[in-house]
Design a protein around this motif. Sequence first.
Motif, mmCIF file in Angstrom:
data_model
loop_
_atom_site.group_PDB
_atom_site.id
_atom_site.type_symbol
_atom_site.label_atom_id
_atom_site.label_comp_id
_atom_site.label_asym_id
_atom_site.label_seq_id
_atom_site.Cartn_x
_atom_site.Cartn_y
_atom_site.Cartn_z
ATOM 1 N N ALA A 27 -10.514 -42.481 34.215
ATOM 2 C CA ALA A 27 -10.749 -41.040 34.219
ATOM 3 C C ALA A 27 -10.163 -40.368 35.453
ATOM 4 C CB ALA A 27 -12.252 -40.756 34.130
ATOM 5 N N ALA A 28 -9.975 -41.121 36.533
ATOM 6 C CA ALA A 28 -9.454 -40.549 37.772
ATOM 7 C C ALA A 28 -7.932 -40.485 37.794
ATOM 8 C CB ALA A 28 -9.949 -41.358 38.972
ATOM 9 N N THR A 29 -7.263 -41.018 36.780
ATOM 10 C CA THR A 29 -5.803 -40.976 36.756
ATOM 11 C C THR A 29 -5.313 -39.564 36.450
ATOM 12 O OG1 THR A 29 -5.745 -41.549 34.404
ATOM 13 C CG2 THR A 29 -5.649 -43.372 35.990
ATOM 14 N N SER A 30 -4.063 -39.312 36.797
ATOM 15 C CA SER A 30 -3.427 -38.053 36.409
ATOM 16 C C SER A 30 -2.574 -38.313 35.181
ATOM 17 C CB SER A 30 -2.574 -37.489 37.546
ATOM 18 O OG SER A 30 -1.524 -38.388 37.877
ATOM 19 N N ARG A 31 -2.481 -37.328 34.302
ATOM 20 C CA ARG A 31 -1.770 -37.501 33.044
ATOM 21 C C ARG A 31 -0.983 -36.234 32.727
ATOM 22 N NH1 ARG A 31 -6.795 -39.001 33.043
ATOM 23 N NH2 ARG A 31 -7.418 -36.971 32.236
ATOM 24 N N ARG A 32 0.158 -36.432 32.078
ATOM 25 C CA ARG A 32 0.957 -35.299 31.653
ATOM 26 C C ARG A 32 1.852 -35.705 30.482
ATOM 27 N NH1 ARG A 32 6.102 -34.634 35.635
ATOM 28 N NH2 ARG A 32 6.383 -36.822 36.188
ATOM 29 N N PRO A 33 2.226 -34.741 29.656
ATOM 30 C CA PRO A 33 3.125 -35.063 28.542
ATOM 31 C C PRO A 33 4.547 -35.286 29.037
ATOM 32 C CG PRO A 33 2.641 -32.715 28.564
ATOM 33 C CD PRO A 33 1.773 -33.332 29.624
ATOM 34 N N VAL A 34 5.176 -36.333 28.527
ATOM 35 C CA VAL A 34 6.581 -36.631 28.813
ATOM 36 C C VAL A 34 7.213 -37.090 27.509
ATOM 37 C CG1 VAL A 34 6.084 -37.299 31.202
ATOM 38 C CG2 VAL A 34 6.181 -39.054 29.432
ATOM 39 N N PRO A 35 8.536 -37.126 27.424
ATOM 40 C CA PRO A 35 9.168 -37.636 26.203
ATOM 41 C C PRO A 35 8.682 -39.043 25.880
ATOM 42 C CG PRO A 35 10.792 -36.541 27.583
ATOM 43 C CD PRO A 35 9.537 -36.628 28.393
ATOM 44 N N MET A 36 8.407 -39.293 24.616
ATOM 45 C CA MET A 36 7.914 -40.606 24.209
ATOM 46 C C MET A 36 8.895 -41.705 24.571
ATOM 47 S SD MET A 36 5.212 -41.853 22.912
ATOM 48 C CE MET A 36 4.788 -43.587 22.687
ATOM 49 N N ARG A 37 10.170 -41.396 24.535
ATOM 50 C CA ARG A 37 11.177 -42.377 24.902
ATOM 51 C C ARG A 37 10.964 -42.852 26.335
ATOM 52 N NH1 ARG A 37 17.464 -41.428 23.260
ATOM 53 N NH2 ARG A 37 18.094 -43.616 23.303
ATOM 54 N N GLU A 38 10.513 -41.943 27.180
ATOM 55 C CA GLU A 38 10.269 -42.326 28.568
ATOM 56 C C GLU A 38 9.014 -43.161 28.720
ATOM 57 O OE1 GLU A 38 8.977 -40.226 32.671
ATOM 58 O OE2 GLU A 38 10.461 -39.162 31.473
ATOM 59 N N VAL A 39 7.970 -42.820 27.982
ATOM 60 C CA VAL A 39 6.742 -43.622 28.028
ATOM 61 C C VAL A 39 7.060 -45.072 27.685
ATOM 62 C CG1 VAL A 39 4.444 -43.940 27.048
ATOM 63 C CG2 VAL A 39 5.307 -41.629 27.448
ATOM 64 N N LEU A 40 7.842 -45.266 26.623
ATOM 65 C CA LEU A 40 8.211 -46.616 26.208
ATOM 66 C C LEU A 40 9.133 -47.280 27.226
ATOM 67 C CD1 LEU A 40 8.893 -45.897 22.435
ATOM 68 C CD2 LEU A 40 6.870 -47.000 23.408
ATOM 69 N N GLY A 41 10.065 -46.504 27.778
ATOM 70 C CA GLY A 41 11.023 -47.058 28.728
ATOM 71 C C GLY A 41 10.373 -47.545 30.005
ATOM 72 N N VAL A 42 9.408 -46.775 30.512
ATOM 73 C CA VAL A 42 8.711 -47.185 31.734
ATOM 74 C C VAL A 42 7.933 -48.480 31.490
ATOM 75 C CG1 VAL A 42 6.858 -46.560 33.331
ATOM 76 C CG2 VAL A 42 8.594 -44.866 32.723
#
Length: 231
Positions: free
Chosen positions: A169-184
């Motif tokens: 719950a303490a993490t920060s989150r934001r929308p990014v391209p799905m391609r990047e989520v998978l790439g990371v």
Amino acid sequence: MRGAVLPAGWRADRSSRGLPAAVPAADVRWLRVFGGGSGSVADGRLPSLAQVNRFPTDFDPGWQPATGLVVGHDIVGGVFGLNGGDPAAAGRPGDPGRMTYFAPDTLEWEAMEMGHSGWVSWLLSGRMETFYDGMRWPGRREEAAALHFEHGVSVYPFLWSEEAHADLAATSRRPVPMREVLGVAADFGRQTGSSDPGFLGDVRLAPLSALVCQAPAAEAGQGRSARGRPG
């Protein structure tokens, strides 16, 4: 689902394309399930199973996916795959024709002990809360509902880090391209996992430079050993 009585909280429509006809409402935007058709994110639809798995444009009877099929994604970078004929050679657990899951909190493939039809039934079962234990945070439903199909959620510290395991719950989150989520996830899997996770699906999205994740590398944490398994 004709003639069936749906549990409270389930949806019996196809307003979220790419998902089965009846899905727990809480999971409608969390999961992307790929099927037939020729959709694209440009017109508000998911890419097809053929597009995600890079099927040849022209029919080739000798072609087959090298590592199996990617059949679904979740918004935090989890990948549902259907094993091909030689999972061990592809670095995947489980038997041929069985489902596996690339877990973004452990950076490992996990056997699911079911075939594709069993997996679809499981999606409709309402039992995903246990499976996703440790990867869902307060407010995630609202965040997921606000996403476009071309986006996933970047979590920092990363889901596989000790910090995220200790207090998601303490993490920060934001929308990014799905391609990047998978790439990371793939990049860190190669660096810190036991093996290269391999192909995680091609969502064929144009890069959105303003949304590129620039968080520094986090120390990989210990994988959880108590993930709830579909039964």
